[in-house]
Design a protein around this motif. Structure first.
Motif, PDB file in Angstrom:
ATOM      1  N   THR A 207       3.852 -53.745  13.630  1.00 32.14           N
ATOM      2  CA  THR A 207       3.658 -54.424  12.478  1.00 32.14           C
ATOM      3  C   THR A 207       4.120 -52.860  11.215  1.00 32.14           C
ATOM      4  N   GLY A 208       3.676 -52.011  11.583  1.00 32.24           N
ATOM      5  CA  GLY A 208       3.417 -51.494  10.492  1.00 32.24           C
ATOM      6  C   GLY A 208       2.173 -50.157  10.897  1.00 32.24           C
ATOM      7  N   THR A 209       2.367 -48.343  10.810  1.00 29.14           N
ATOM      8  CA  THR A 209       1.265 -47.546  11.491  1.00 29.14           C
ATOM      9  C   THR A 209       0.234 -47.644  10.308  1.00 29.14           C
ATOM     10  N   PRO A 210      -0.668 -48.103  10.965  1.00 28.35           N
ATOM     11  CA  PRO A 210      -1.635 -48.050   9.863  1.00 28.35           C
ATOM     12  C   PRO A 210      -1.572 -46.166   9.608  1.00 28.35           C
ATOM     13  N   SER A 211      -2.592 -45.952   8.424  1.00 29.41           N
ATOM     14  CA  SER A 211      -2.838 -45.062   7.887  1.00 29.41           C
ATOM     15  C   SER A 211      -3.844 -45.125   7.225  1.00 29.41           C
ATOM     16  N   VAL A 212      -5.018 -43.648   7.903  1.00 29.93           N
ATOM     17  CA  VAL A 212      -6.406 -42.802   7.137  1.00 29.93           C
ATOM     18  C   VAL A 212      -6.530 -42.567   6.233  1.00 29.93           C
ATOM     19  N   VAL A 213      -6.792 -42.734   4.693  1.00 31.46           N
ATOM     20  CA  VAL A 213      -6.804 -42.821   3.891  1.00 31.46           C
ATOM     21  C   VAL A 213      -7.840 -41.332   3.560  1.00 31.46           C
ATOM     22  N   ILE A 214      -8.112 -40.492   2.792  1.00 34.74           N
ATOM     23  CA  ILE A 214      -8.129 -39.317   2.323  1.00 34.74           C
ATOM     24  C   ILE A 214      -7.969 -38.991   0.959  1.00 34.74           C
ATOM     25  N   TRP A 215      -9.386 -38.871   0.537  1.00 40.49           N
ATOM     26  CA  TRP A 215      -9.341 -38.344  -1.255  1.00 40.49           C
ATOM     27  C   TRP A 215     -10.152 -37.076  -1.563  1.00 40.49           C
ATOM     28  N   THR A 216      -8.588 -35.790  -2.299  1.00 35.58           N
ATOM     29  CA  THR A 216      -9.669 -34.827  -2.293  1.00 35.58           C
ATOM     30  C   THR A 216      -9.191 -34.182  -4.434  1.00 35.58           C
ATOM     31  N   THR A 217     -10.091 -32.812  -4.572  1.00 34.84           N
ATOM     32  CA  THR A 217      -9.290 -32.322  -5.367  1.00 34.84           C
ATOM     33  C   THR A 217      -9.644 -30.825  -5.314  1.00 34.84           C
ATOM     34  N   THR A 218      -8.942 -30.859  -3.766  1.00 40.52           N
ATOM     35  CA  THR A 218      -8.399 -29.450  -3.910  1.00 40.52           C
ATOM     36  C   THR A 218      -7.097 -29.879  -3.011  1.00 40.52           C
ATOM     37  N   PRO A 219      -6.099 -30.316  -3.141  1.00 38.98           N
ATOM     38  CA  PRO A 219      -4.813 -30.443  -2.748  1.00 38.98           C
ATOM     39  C   PRO A 219      -4.549 -29.360  -1.605  1.00 38.98           C
ATOM     40  N   TRP A 220      -4.648 -28.012  -2.072  1.00 38.63           N
ATOM     41  CA  TRP A 220      -4.468 -26.669  -1.754  1.00 38.63           C
ATOM     42  C   TRP A 220      -5.017 -26.504  -0.591  1.00 38.63           C
ATOM     43  N   THR A 221      -5.999 -26.911   0.612  1.00 34.70           N
ATOM     44  CA  THR A 221      -6.166 -26.903   1.626  1.00 34.70           C
ATOM     45  C   THR A 221      -6.121 -27.977   2.486  1.00 34.70           C
ATOM     46  N   ILE A 222      -5.012 -28.738   1.666  1.00 31.69           N
ATOM     47  CA  ILE A 222      -4.545 -30.118   2.776  1.00 31.69           C
ATOM     48  C   ILE A 222      -3.617 -28.469   3.871  1.00 31.69           C
ATOM     49  N   PRO A 223      -2.986 -27.987   4.220  1.00 32.69           N
ATOM     50  CA  PRO A 223      -2.470 -27.723   4.678  1.00 32.69           C
ATOM     51  C   PRO A 223      -2.918 -26.582   6.086  1.00 32.69           C
ATOM     52  N   ALA A 224      -4.377 -26.441   5.116  1.00 28.83           N
ATOM     53  CA  ALA A 224      -5.767 -26.378   6.146  1.00 28.83           C
ATOM     54  C   ALA A 224      -6.243 -26.889   7.084  1.00 28.83           C
ATOM     55  N   ASN A 225      -5.855 -27.909   6.371  1.00 26.37           N
ATOM     56  CA  ASN A 225      -6.828 -29.368   7.250  1.00 26.37           C
ATOM     57  C   ASN A 225      -7.058 -29.294   8.811  1.00 26.37           C
ATOM     58  N   ARG A 226      -7.833 -30.051   9.793  1.00 27.65           N
ATOM     59  CA  ARG A 226      -7.464 -30.013  10.560  1.00 27.65           C
ATOM     60  C   ARG A 226      -8.085 -31.229  12.077  1.00 27.65           C
ATOM     61  N   ALA A 227      -9.205 -31.866  10.503  1.00 28.42           N
ATOM     62  CA  ALA A 227      -9.304 -32.675  11.003  1.00 28.42           C
ATOM     63  C   ALA A 227     -10.140 -34.006   9.694  1.00 28.42           C
ATOM     64  N   ILE A 228     -10.225 -34.809   9.734  1.00 30.71           N
ATOM     65  CA  ILE A 228     -11.329 -36.058   9.013  1.00 30.71           C
ATOM     66  C   ILE A 228     -12.486 -36.336   9.554  1.00 30.71           C
TER      67      ILE A 228
END
Length: 965
Positions: A245-266
């Motif tokens: 019925t649709g893949t759920p997503s975990v939602v994060i919020w950040t003030t440093t979008p530039w760090t998203i390429p460095a994301n490795r976990a939540i």
């Protein structure tokens, strides 16, 4: 009395018989002209004072100087700080101590390095085109020039210290001593190299410590990003995570979008309640198409869900049910655009996660955040990705964003955020991963030197461990906390402030990637990664730097240091030490190894910001190498603001330049301002405040001038013993006893405001308004051998001796001028100690008597003033007041002449009534042609028919003395 004799029936002019004050001490200070002459007369005052105190066997007092930075003219903060230190030095000399105070300078660091880079650029040379030796020499010469300038500016303020032997962190022996201190940490095992996120300045290309960070308001882009769930454990039933019925997503919020390429976990909070929500409908009438759509399934903290929906323009939703994030794995949101992001993103429990703001989930980039790094490591992960290079640009291996700048480091946009943030946001939109975006004004870390924003960046750096057990089983943190508890703080609140900082501080980051500083002069084994521990190697390094400065480390071949060790096996560390480590070692090379001082110091004195700076670096260095703090006490002062309580800045034009104040008014005015403020709090300065200071100075100067005039010709033969003193003199001597006690205690506890304010009140109230006014007639008109005049001059001598001593630390130029005016051959006033005050001067009975007298005197003065305004009398000597009141109100007048107290020709006290009342009657008697008193015995002496009996006796004495002479 200046016109005495004008109305004399005999025609004699009595003006030359009146003992008017005489002194060359002028009413106007002329401090800007006089102070340099006094400085010249003092010569090396500090050496003179030390030599004298050491000859006397005086106890030693040590004030260790926190070094100002050798870069630019001194500002008002420097003036406040150094003047407070001078108060300490001079007051301890005054209290009979031998005082060790060696002024110093902090010379290494980025501000000077930038200046030199600018100079080379102006000549068409880039920094990388200049040899390290040439560059460092230019830095050294620049700092040396400013040391010379600042030293003269401090000396003009009247600051006394061992200027001839000043210290500087760039001196060759000093750099060697700093390296030797560094080696102690290296050899004790407290030093380690760690790869972890540190605050990094791309503009300065170096790591920064907490003490080098300040926070400013900054507007950041904010993004809510969807991380699609791709795997789950059996703990998550199908009805919650139905991919059909649709893949759920975990939602994060950040003030440093530039760090998203460095994301490795939540990261998630184990105690936070989470739910799975399904979007039912979007808001209508929007001018743009929102990124969310009906049917989207979002995992959020229940407490924050509604806030997220508002940001995403979601109008209606359904909570499908509870959910535990444990065991979930997500895809990276940029995975659809590049296989470089094809790894899974696990959800990790972290105690740092809250549901106060955001989504209840924390995007975790272990290379760009301390909490991120710790939670990543805590879950067994060891690889920390390197995403951003030293210039603040993405490394070439970063998919989609290679080379883009997080922060601009060149040109007019230096220090501004670059294209990285918008580029990442655009790619998140393209990948369908963006839920919402916005902007947030918040407090953001900036370098306190460049004022540019900083970033968290994973780099290999050298740290000193705070929590490693040492030989006494304690840790550096525990030693430091124990040392704080055994240190006296002024004000006391400073203890809690520095204690909380030390309790929570991370390991001490001591390495910097710059050129101008003291090196981490050591070798690291390439196989083990461990520093080389060899006392002979260390000794050769220290000896070479002592001879040739830090440059020797960079220019001499490794074989000169390594001896029998194979140079190919070892890596030479060329990072430089944090400048706080430099200045944290000053106690080691300034206090230790000198015969005329001792370790630890009695006092450190700096601004309150140094709880996280110099106080703390000295604390950690001392505790790490010697087991305790290098100080017994710490005194802190606040910051100087303008008259409106606003921070000073050149751009606002609200600064107060100490050089300007000195040029216009004199250093003593600036010093008096420092004495008058409550330095423990933020203080204010400006033209109006300085005018108030000038008014206070005028009171002090006029008091000194009156005393000098009244004491002209006084000698020991005239001195009257205490037991022959009138009550008024005994009262003034009691006040001297009280002030002597209070001034000594105030100086001992560094409460300079509690010296100057009571002394000013004494000058205004007890002396000018009471004592000088009452005794003016006696001083001018009594014959010189009269006990009353002798008593007055004896007491004024005691007042002069103490005022010039008490005020010498605060307004030394003026007190020197007053002292040498009276005693030109007695040596400098600065070398004196406070005269001992006899215990017999303490006289509570006289203090209580004069409190009662002054209560009545105030009422009489008001009545006399009213009579003057109504022109019923010309002056107080025309009056003969009749004062009525309760008998107990007049009890203090027993043994006193009420007319003398009221400064009238006569007075009558009448007991009766419930309150004191005054009838101002005219003095109905002839006027004495010399003293102007209207008293019954005017004309009683046939030889002087126009004088009172007292004045006739005085003139006869003077006439006889002149005839004999």
């Amino acid at each position: 009395m200046a016109d005495a004799g004008d109305n004399s029936p005999t025609g004699r002019d009595y003006r030359d018989t009146v003992f008017l004050p005489e002194t060359p001490f002028p009413m106007r200070g002329g401090l800007p002209q006089k102070e340099p002459l006094i400085l010249e007369q003092w010569g090396d005052l500090y050496a003179t004072l030390r030599k004298q105190r050491q000859a006397e066997g005086a106890p030693l007092y040590v004030l260790h100087d926190g070094p100002p930075y050798a870069n630019g003219d001194i500002h008002i903060g420097h003036a406040l700080n150094k003047t407070l230190k001078d108060f300490v030095v001079r007051s301890r000399f005054l209290l009979g101590h031998d005082v060790d105070y060696v002024p110093g300078w902090d010379c290494h660091g980025l501000p000077i390095e930038w200046k030199i880079e600018e100079q080379f650029r102006a000549r068409g040379r880039r920094k990388d085109e200049v040899s390290k030796a040439e560059f460092r020499q230019a830095c050294r010469e620049y700092a040396a020039g400013w040391i010379d300038v600042q030293r003269e500016q401090f000396k003009r303020l009247g600051i006394t210290g061992d200027w001839a032997n000043r210290y500087a962190t760039m001196d060759f022996p000093t750099e060697a001593a700093i390296v030797a201190e560094f080696h102690k940490f290296k050899n004790s095992g407290q030093l380690y190299r760690g790869s972890k996120p540190v605050m990094w300045s791309p503009v300065e290309r170096t790591a920064l410590a907490d003490a080098e960070i300040e926070y400013h308001d900054h507007v950041s882009p904010t993004v809510w990003v969807k991380f699609p769930v791709v795997a789950a454990t059996d703990d998550h039933p199908d009805d919650l995570l139905s991919f059909r019925t649709g893949t759920p997503s975990v939602v994060i919020w950040t003030t440093t979008p530039w760090t998203i390429p460095a994301n490795r976990a939540i990261s998630y909070g184990p105690d936070i309640a989470y739910g799975l929500y399904e979007v039912a409908a979007m808001e209508e009438g929007l001018e743009f198409e929102p990124w969310a759509k009906p049917g989207d399934r979002l995992i959020l903290a229940d407490k924050l869900a509604e806030e997220v929906f508002k940001a995403a323009k979601i109008a209606r939703w359904t909570r499908v049910g509870d959910i535990s994030p444990s065991g979930l794995e997500c895809a990276h949101p940029l995975a659809p655009l590049s296989s470089g992001y094809g790894f899974s993103v696990p959800l990790l429990a972290g105690d740092h996660v809250t549901d106060d703001a955001g989504t209840g989930f924390v995007h975790t980039a272990p290379g760009h955040g301390a909490d991120d790094f710790e939670v990543w490591k805590a879950h067994g992960h060891h690889e920390v990705p390197d995403t951003v290079d030293p210039d603040g640009a993405y490394y070439p291996h970063v998919p989609l964003f290679a080379g883009l700048k997080v922060l601009e480091t060149e040109g007019k946009k230096t220090g501004r955020f670059g294209p990285a943030n918008p580029a990442v946001i655009d790619k998140l939109i393209e990948a369908g991963a963006l839920l919402a975006r916005g902007r947030l004004e918040h407090s953001y870390p900036h370098s306190w030197r460049s004022k540019a924003p900083v970033i968290f960046r994973n780099t290999p750096q050298w740290f000193i461990r705070m929590d490693k057990p040492l030989e006494d089983d304690g840790t550096l943190r525990e030693r430091a906390l124990a040392a704080i508890d055994s240190t006296a703080f002024h004000p006391a609140a400073g203890k809690n402030r520095i204690r909380s900082m030390v309790e929570g501080r991370p390991d001490w980051l001591i390495s910097r990637q710059r050129a101008w500083g003291t090196p981490l002069a050591m070798y690291v084994d390439k196989e083990t990664g461990q520093p080389l521990h060899d006392p002979e190697v260390d000794a050769r390094i220290v000896a070479a730097i002592a001879e040739g400065g830090a440059d020797a480390w960079f220019t001499r071949p490794d074989a000169d240091f390594l001896g029998q060790h194979d140079p190919d096996r070892y890596e030479k560390v060329e990072d430089i030490l944090d400048v706080w480590f430099d200045s944290g070692c000053t106690h080691a090379f300034t206090l230790e190894g000198r015969a005329d001082t001792r370790w630890p110091a009695d006092l450190y004195l700096e601004g309150s910001d140094q709880h996280r700076g110099w106080f703390q670096s000295n604390l950690l260095e001392g505790c790490g190498t010697r087991g305790r703090a290098p100080y017994e006490a710490v005194l802190t002062h606040g910051f100087t603001l303008d008259e409106n309580g606003e921070k000073m800045s050149k751009s606002k034009g609200n600064t107060t330049d100490p050089a300007t104040v000195i040029k216009e008014s004199g250093a003593d005015i600036l010093r008096l301002w420092v004495a008058l403020v409550d330095y423990a709090e933020d203080q204010r300065i400006g033209k109006q405040i300085l005018q108030t200071t000038v008014d206070a100075y005028r009171k002090l100067r006029n008091t000194a001038r009156y005393l000098l005039g009244a004491l002209a010709g006084f000698d020991e033969a005239e001195r009257l013993p205490y037991d022959r003193m009138p009550p008024l003199e005994k009262f003034i001597l009691h006040r001297l006893w009280e002030l002597d006690r209070d001034v000594r205690l105030a100086y001992e506890s560094y409460r300079f405001q509690d010296v100057i304010r009571p002394v000013l009140e004494f000058c205004s109230n007890d002396l000018s308004a009471l004592y000088f006014d009452i005794r003016k007639d006696s001083l001018y008109c009594d014959r010189p051998d009269a006990d009353r005049r002798r008593a007055a001059r004896t007491v004024m001598d005691e007042v002069f001796l103490r005022l010039t001593a008490w005020l010498a630390p605060l307004v030394p130029f003026t007190m020197e001028e007053a002292w040498t005016t009276r005693f030109p051959d007695a040596g400098t006033n600065c070398a004196r100690v406070i005269p001992e005050t006899p215990g017999e001067w303490r006289n509570r009975a006289e203090a209580e008597r004069w409190a009662g007298v002054q209560t009545v005197l105030e009422i009489v003065n008001e009545a006399l003033e009213a009579a003057r305004r109504d022109k019923r009398i010309g002056g107080a000597l025309d009056a003969w007041p009749v004062v009525a009141g309760p008998a107990d109100a007049f009890a203090p007048f027993d043994g006193l002449d009420a007319a003398e107290v009221f400064r009238t020709s006569g007075a009558e006290l009448v007991a009766g009534g419930d309150a004191v009342t005054v009838e101002v009657r005219l003095a109905d008697h002839p006027k004495c042609a010399r003293s102007w008193r209207r008293v019954p015995d005017v004309g009683s002496d046939p030889d002087y028919p126009d004088l009172s009996a007292r004045d006739a006796d005085a003139v006869r004495w003077m006439d006889a003395a002149r005839a004999a002479g």
